[in-house]
Design an enzyme around this catalytic site. Structure first.
Site, PDB file in Angstrom:
ATOM      1  N   HIS A 134       0.864  -1.178   0.000  1.00  0.00           N
ATOM      2  CA  HIS A 134       0.000   0.000   0.000  1.00  0.00           C
ATOM      3  C   HIS A 134       0.904   1.233   0.000  1.00  0.00           C
ATOM      4  O   HIS A 134       2.034   1.200   0.510  1.00  0.00           O
ATOM      5  CB  HIS A 134      -0.862  -0.031   1.263  1.00  0.00           C
ATOM      6  CG  HIS A 134      -1.956   0.985   1.330  1.00  0.00           C
ATOM      7  ND1 HIS A 134      -1.709   2.320   1.618  1.00  0.00           N
ATOM      8  CD2 HIS A 134      -3.301   0.877   1.175  1.00  0.00           C
ATOM      9  CE1 HIS A 134      -2.853   2.973   1.641  1.00  0.00           C
ATOM     10  NE2 HIS A 134      -3.830   2.130   1.367  1.00  0.00           N
ATOM     11  N   ASP A 211       3.140  -4.428   8.212  1.00  0.00           N
ATOM     12  CA  ASP A 211       1.857  -3.743   8.050  1.00  0.00           C
ATOM     13  C   ASP A 211       0.752  -4.791   8.149  1.00  0.00           C
ATOM     14  O   ASP A 211       0.542  -5.581   7.231  1.00  0.00           O
ATOM     15  CB  ASP A 211       1.833  -3.036   6.692  1.00  0.00           C
ATOM     16  CG  ASP A 211       0.481  -2.415   6.363  1.00  0.00           C
ATOM     17  OD1 ASP A 211      -0.472  -2.570   7.151  1.00  0.00           O
ATOM     18  OD2 ASP A 211       0.376  -1.780   5.290  1.00  0.00           O
ATOM     19  N   GLN A 214      -4.440  -5.422   6.796  1.00  0.00           N
ATOM     20  CA  GLN A 214      -5.341  -6.373   6.143  1.00  0.00           C
ATOM     21  C   GLN A 214      -5.289  -7.759   6.764  1.00  0.00           C
ATOM     22  O   GLN A 214      -6.078  -8.630   6.401  1.00  0.00           O
ATOM     23  CB  GLN A 214      -4.984  -6.462   4.655  1.00  0.00           C
ATOM     24  CG  GLN A 214      -5.155  -5.169   3.878  1.00  0.00           C
ATOM     25  CD  GLN A 214      -6.614  -4.752   3.756  1.00  0.00           C
ATOM     26  OE1 GLN A 214      -7.527  -5.587   3.755  1.00  0.00           O
ATOM     27  NE2 GLN A 214      -6.856  -3.453   3.653  1.00  0.00           N
ATOM     28  N   LYS A 237     -10.396  -1.304   9.990  1.00  0.00           N
ATOM     29  CA  LYS A 237     -10.338  -2.536   9.205  1.00  0.00           C
ATOM     30  C   LYS A 237     -10.778  -3.743  10.022  1.00  0.00           C
ATOM     31  O   LYS A 237     -11.148  -4.776   9.466  1.00  0.00           O
ATOM     32  CB  LYS A 237      -8.910  -2.797   8.713  1.00  0.00           C
ATOM     33  CG  LYS A 237      -8.219  -1.636   8.029  1.00  0.00           C
ATOM     34  CD  LYS A 237      -8.658  -1.447   6.608  1.00  0.00           C
ATOM     35  CE  LYS A 237      -7.730  -0.458   5.916  1.00  0.00           C
ATOM     36  NZ  LYS A 237      -8.181  -0.137   4.557  1.00  0.00           N
ATOM     37  N   CYS A 375      -4.707   2.346  -3.788  1.00  0.00           N
ATOM     38  CA  CYS A 375      -3.487   2.876  -3.171  1.00  0.00           C
ATOM     39  C   CYS A 375      -2.314   1.918  -3.343  1.00  0.00           C
ATOM     40  O   CYS A 375      -1.518   1.706  -2.426  1.00  0.00           O
ATOM     41  CB  CYS A 375      -3.707   3.183  -1.690  1.00  0.00           C
ATOM     42  SG  CYS A 375      -4.874   4.516  -1.400  1.00  0.00           S
TER      43      CYS A 375
END
Length: 417
Positions: A134, A211, A214, A237, A375
């Site tokens: 991202h 990260d 997700q 999220k 993104c």
């Protein structure tokens, strides 16, 4: 062409999805005269009643600023706020709440780390990211590289959307200082094998940031088992409110990093001669925090912890399997990203159709998906497309909703045939 006008008779997940759906009031509405099918969970997941009630109760019964109030409401607010931090600590299996920093989201958390590590970087140093990141895990590193003379290098991906491990190993060298990698791709749904990559990086003294934006909606990470230096995610999220996120960082590294912002709460003592910093985690939490949002995130994680996570993962796998089975029912449809290990995210294109047209026409049928570059422009360039349509599923989605998505796609395809 498969006829999807009749609801699927495929085997249902092993948990009561209808009972779960009742926990999410927004799902019961109609959009454009049709029952809502919400398949944009990768952008922002919906909120259960438990989150809405927790935030409502905070504002109705305990709202006050935290930590320094000499009154009952201040004590209540502080207890709820710090209780949410402890919930996050348990969720990530961090060693201490000192390692849990509230941020505005994943993006701010990565910016905080990138700025904090800038003093460790010098010209010629290298920062490894992947081609599937991202923008939030690319741009902050580019900004820091421009300041320090370091370089940002991308690990390549394979055509099926997996991380190219040969590329990873070829890029590792004595100049590598940071590995910043997504746990799960927001476009492809690919689950990256971060644990062995972290292990390889640690052997070389390379700092690691994962990260998890997700990942956390679909499975529960263990930061101590991963042995990463930093792990970040966003509340919205993971079925919590917007405007708040989490940075996990090793206490020793956080102690060594300079503050990211200055102002109230992050100080120990201020004078015109010298200012000293507060202890962790407050050293990185300048100003009045997002108190209600922290309470809401804590409630969201408590809600998730109350579910059978094995059953949830099985249900989500069934949704993705059903979608994959139906791809051939839409002529010209091609999936972008066919990794062996995926969360329930399906990015796709349909020959002759623009992704934005697909999204608009599905919305007319009450079906919400996301379209565009997500993104992740470098990844779009890799696949040679301007963007994709993306359906991202959550455990409250049903097999019938998957069927409705493909019925909708068939209708759109026939319009342009």
């Amino acid at each position: 062409m498969t006829d999807l006008s009749v609801a699927s008779t495929a085997r249902r997940p092993t948990f009561d999805v209808e009972a779960i759906r009742r926990d999410f009031p927004i799902l019961s509405q109609q959009v454009n005269g049709k029952p809502l099918v919400y398949l944009d969970n990768g952008a922002s997941a919906q909120k259960p009643e438990a989150v809405l009630n927790a935030m409502d109760r905070y504002y109705r019964e305990m709202h006050s600023n935290v930590h320094r109030g000499a009154h009952t409401l201040g004590d209540r607010a502080t207890a709820a706020f710090e209780g949410a931090r402890e919930t996050v600590r348990r969720f990530l299996n961090a060693e201490s709440t000192r390692e849990i920093i509230w941020t505005r989201g994943t993006t701010e958390a990565i910016n905080l780390v990138a700025n904090g590590l800038a003093t460790r970087l010098k010209p010629g140093d290298e920062i490894l990211v992947s081609h599937m990141e991202h923008h939030a895990n690319i741009v902050p590193w580019q900004m820091i590289a421009e300041r320090t003379g370091a370089r940002v290098l991308p690990i390549q991906v394979t055509p099926d959307g997996e991380l190219d491990l040969d590329s990873f190993h070829s890029l590792l060298n004595g100049r590598t200082r940071v590995l910043a990698l997504t746990h799960v791709s927001n476009v492809l749904g690919t689950v990256n094998p971060v644990a062995p990559l972290i292990e390889e990086a640690k052997k070389r003294g390379i700092l690691t940031l994962i990260d998890g934006a997700q990942a956390v909606p679909h499975f529960q990470p263990d930061v101590r088992a991963l042995d990463c230096d930093f792990y970040v995610f966003s509340s919205h999220k993971v079925f919590g409110p917007t405007g708040i996120g989490v940075l996990y960082g090793r206490a020793q590294l956080l102690e060594e990093m300079p503050p990211y912002q200055g102002g109230g709460e992050m100080i120990e003592r201020v004078s015109f001669e010298r200012t000293t910093w507060n202890v962790l985690p407050y050293k990185f939490e300048a100003g009045t925090p997002a108190i209600a949002e922290a309470v809401g995130l804590g409630a969201a994680l408590d809600y998730l912890n109350g579910l059978d996570r094995v059953a949830v993962e099985a249900a989500e796998s069934a949704l993705l399997a059903r979608a994959n089975d139906l791809v051939d029912s839409v002529p010209g449809m091609k999936i972008i990203g066919t990794a062996r290990e995926k969360v329930p995210v399906m990015s796709f294109k349909i020959e002759g159709l623009h992704p934005s047209d697909i999204g608009t026409l599905l919305d007319q049928q009450g079906i919400a998906i996301r379209t565009g570059h997500h993104c992740a422009m470098p990844l779009m360039d890799f696949y040679g497309v301007p963007g994709t349509a993306r359906a991202s599923f959550a455990f409250y989605n049903t097999l019938e909703e998957v069927d409705r998505l493909f019925t909708g796609l068939q209708k759109i395809q026939r319009l342009f045939a």
